[in-house]
Write an enzyme that holds these catalytic residues in place. Structure first.
Site, PDB file in Angstrom:
ATOM      1  N   GLU A 136       0.802  -1.224   0.000  1.00 45.88           N
ATOM      2  CA  GLU A 136       0.000   0.000   0.000  1.00 45.88           C
ATOM      3  C   GLU A 136       0.835   1.275   0.000  1.00 45.88           C
ATOM      4  OE1 GLU A 136       0.549  -1.305   4.359  1.00 45.88           O
ATOM      5  OE2 GLU A 136       0.159  -2.293   2.457  1.00 45.88           O
TER       6      GLU A 136
ATOM      7  N   HIS B 161      -8.723  -3.567  -0.037  1.00 42.71           N
ATOM      8  CA  HIS B 161      -7.864  -3.668   1.151  1.00 42.71           C
ATOM      9  C   HIS B 161      -6.755  -2.616   1.093  1.00 42.71           C
ATOM     10  CE1 HIS B 161      -5.910  -5.697   4.570  1.00 42.71           C
ATOM     11  NE2 HIS B 161      -4.773  -5.371   3.959  1.00 42.71           N
ATOM     12  N   GLU B 162      -6.089  -2.504  -0.061  1.00 43.02           N
ATOM     13  CA  GLU B 162      -4.984  -1.540  -0.185  1.00 43.02           C
ATOM     14  C   GLU B 162      -5.507  -0.102  -0.098  1.00 43.02           C
ATOM     15  OE1 GLU B 162      -2.383  -3.142   0.145  1.00 43.02           O
ATOM     16  OE2 GLU B 162      -3.066  -5.096  -0.546  1.00 43.02           O
TER      17      GLU B 162
ATOM     18  N   HIS C 115      -6.007   1.018   3.442  1.00 43.86           N
ATOM     19  CA  HIS C 115      -4.775   1.418   4.137  1.00 43.86           C
ATOM     20  C   HIS C 115      -4.522   2.925   4.035  1.00 43.86           C
ATOM     21  CE1 HIS C 115      -2.866  -2.041   5.875  1.00 43.86           C
ATOM     22  NE2 HIS C 115      -2.917  -2.757   4.762  1.00 43.86           N
TER      23      HIS C 115
ATOM     24  N   GLU D 270      -3.490  -3.623  10.371  1.00 47.74           N
ATOM     25  CA  GLU D 270      -4.207  -4.614   9.568  1.00 47.74           C
ATOM     26  C   GLU D 270      -5.610  -4.940  10.081  1.00 47.74           C
ATOM     27  OE1 GLU D 270      -3.423  -5.260   6.729  1.00 47.74           O
ATOM     28  OE2 GLU D 270      -1.281  -4.810   6.597  1.00 47.74           O
TER      29      GLU D 270
ATOM     30  N   ASP E  17       9.416  -9.130  10.243  1.00 50.83           N
ATOM     31  CA  ASP E  17       8.775  -9.916   9.188  1.00 50.83           C
ATOM     32  C   ASP E  17       8.560 -11.367   9.607  1.00 50.83           C
ATOM     33  OD1 ASP E  17       8.218  -8.090   7.234  1.00 50.83           O
ATOM     34  OD2 ASP E  17      10.135  -8.291   6.207  1.00 50.83           O
TER      35      ASP E  17
ATOM     36  N   TYR F  54      -4.396  -9.677  11.090  1.00 49.51           N
ATOM     37  CA  TYR F  54      -5.452  -9.385  10.114  1.00 49.51           C
ATOM     38  C   TYR F  54      -6.822  -9.815  10.642  1.00 49.51           C
ATOM     39  CZ  TYR F  54      -1.831  -8.639   6.543  1.00 49.51           C
ATOM     40  OH  TYR F  54      -0.763  -8.171   5.827  1.00 49.51           O
TER      41      TYR F  54
END
Length: 546
Positions: free
Chosen positions: A195, A219-220, A223, A242, A300, A308
């Site tokens: 995003e 979704h993007e 953001h 998220e 990460d 999410y």
């Protein structure tokens, strides 16, 4: 001034500056750092064969979560936000784009000048250089892609983005980033989407040819308010980005597509969360919303479905406490307005929620037994509250009943023919295929019949359908259609699609294992190095040195 570089972690080293004298509060400091960068986890260099056009090399950066430190020196933490500018000189025949509010090109030396006028965290600074062109698809949106993909991108997204943006603005307040462009990355791009403000990077898998995956971009777009405008201050509270974005995505989807379809999509997400927790064990510490990231741990490595989908459940629980959708929508606008351009912690968000609804604070909703806010944040495991997805039953039940018919030892084709799937959208078809996969292997001959009965599925270009059809082929060892598995893996390198298929092949028959080795041997050069290494691990091969 003394400069010292100290080891920090496997993904970077800290640059320490010792100033000759202390600075006063509010005093500005101009600092110039000369550096060069080449290879690094955040800077991806693609050979021509890793692109769609196969003619020219390509370069892009991927900053999330802490990879932009291999691109430029800076405060690589989401707690710090800043504006930025950049001057990028590229060879003739190439175009540069960045996540910036303004850009201009100097024709004489192929130099591009970018400026981001809004403060953003370092992970959202992004650069791409390649043979890319653009096409207008809305009053404030373009699609960008390699020339061989641009017509498909324009056809797929013309008029679509603006519709989603307008609904987002009605729900969450003004869109502050000016333009919303989409860049379709080369097929080797391993992610679904990133995003980056003003220009979202996405997988070309979204170009299904029939607009059946355009809603993925919601979704993007979400953001733009949750994550880019209001940001988690550290990666241990990634759910703030998220969880709120999943909730916002599903609010936009409900307005555009209705509650039934949105609940069906949310049920798919819940199934992924269930699968993840079954694989890791519910008590795994990463199945908390507030994750403790120890020094030296790459954020990460903490990435999974929990922030999410469990995050979505928590935000849905807050909405349930309010009990009125329009009041909660108004709260979300106030939340965005209160914290825009800031980085916050969960306590900031939850305290604001309680102050905004003093009657709920007075009731002590933060400490209801079994639903305590502290429990939500700090206890691993399944969400204590699940939003009601029953409006989706009207779409799920027919899909489940049809899967039952196909799993029967005696196939009732009359009953099958009585079910018309021509109007089913992506997630209803996905739900059907997931149920078929669960019931596989099917009785002999049923997969062949299924393939012939529904060319809409077995010959789909929609990547979500292709993934599941390939999984069904492998689970049933349907060698007649192994070519579809091979073709899909040759066409794209997205991690979400590629790894499950290699796992299926490697745990399947001898012929499926041969297919895995042959396909990997043919496609390895066009894959992202991380994806190559994940596949090598599945196949028991030695990974490439990083």
């Amino acid at each position: 001034m003394r400069v010292q570089s100290r080891p920090f972690a496997r993904y970077g080293s800290a640059l320490h500056l010792a100033l000759p004298e202390p600075l006063r509060a509010g005093e500005r400091l101009a600092l110039e750092v000369s550096y060069c960068t080449g290879s690094g986890p955040g800077v991806c260099w693609l050979t021509p064969e890793q692109t769609a056009g196969k003619q020219k090399p390509y370069m892009y950066t991927q900053g999330q979560a802490v990879l932009n430190r291999s691109f430029f020196p800076g405060f690589d933490t989401p707690a710090v936000k800043s504006t930025y500018s950049a001057t990028i000189k590229v060879p003739e025949g190439f175009t540069a784009m960045m996540s910036a509010t303004t850009w201009e090109k100097q024709e004489k030396d192929n130099t591009f000048i970018f400026k981001m006028s809004q403060p953003i965290p370092s992970y959202l600074i992004a650069l791409v250089i390649g043979d890319i062109v653009s096409a207008e698809v809305g009053p404030r949106s373009r699609v960008w892609a390699e020339p061989c993909l641009i017509e498909a991108a324009k056809k797929e997204y013309d008029g679509v983005i603006e519709e989603f943006l307008v609904v987002g603005e009605k729900l969450f307040g003004p869109y502050v980033w000016g333009r919303y462009d989409i860049l379709f990355m080369p097929p080797s791009f391993p992610f679904g989407g990133m995003e980056n403000p003003c220009i979202t990077f996405v997988t070309p898998c979204l170009l299904a040819g029939d607009r059946s995956l355009v809603d993925v971009i919601i979704h993007e777009i979400s953001h733009s308010w949750f994550g880019n405008l209001v940001t988690n201050a550290n990666w241990g509270e990634f759910w703030l980005n998220e969880g709120f974005t999943m909730y916002a995505q599903r609010r936009i989807s409900t307005v555009v597509y209705g509650a039934a379809y949105t609940c069906l999509e949310a049920a798919t997400g819940r199934a992924l969360l269930r699968q993840h927790m079954d694989n890791t064990g519910e008590d795994h510490p990463l199945n908390k919303l507030r994750v403790k990231i120890e020094p030296g741990v790459d954020p990460d490595d903490t990435y999974n479905e929990t922030p999410y989908e469990k995050g979505y459940c928590f935000v849905s629980y807050l909405a349930n406490l309010v009990g009125d959708q329009s009041k909660f929508d108004t709260f979300l606008q106030a939340y965005v307005n209160q914290f825009k351009f800031q980085s916050i912690m969960a306590d900031d968000a939850l305290n604001f929620f309680l102050e905004y609804f003093p009657e709920l604070k007075k009731k002590g909703v933060d400490s209801i037994p079994g639903f305590e806010f502290d429990r939500w944040l700090n206890t691993p495991g399944w969400p204590p509250y699940l939003p009601d997805l029953s409006p989706g039953d009207v779409l799920m039940k027919p899909a489940e009943d049809l899967a039952e018919l196909w799993a029967a030892s005696s196939l009732d084709m009359e009953a099958v023919k009585a079910v018309d799937i021509s109007a089913w959208k992506t997630y209803q078809l996905v739900h059907f295929l997931d149920k078929v996969l669960q019931k596989s292997p099917l009785p002999d001959g049923n997969v062949d019949q299924l393939s012939k009965r529904y060319p809409k599925i077995s010959q789909a270009q929609n990547a979500e359908l292709r993934l599941r059809w390939c999984q069904i082929i492998l689970k049933n060892n349907h060698e007649a259609e192994y070519g579809k598995v091979r073709d899909f893996l040759h066409s794209q390198g997205k991690q979400k699609y590629t790894l499950p298929l290699y796992r299926s092949m490697w745990s399947g028959s001898e012929s499926a294992q041969v297919l895995a080795m042959e396909t990997f041997s043919a496609t390895a050069p066009q894959l992202h190095v991380n994806v190559q290494n994940y596949i090598k691990k599945i196949l028991g091969l030695k990974p490439a040195s990083s």
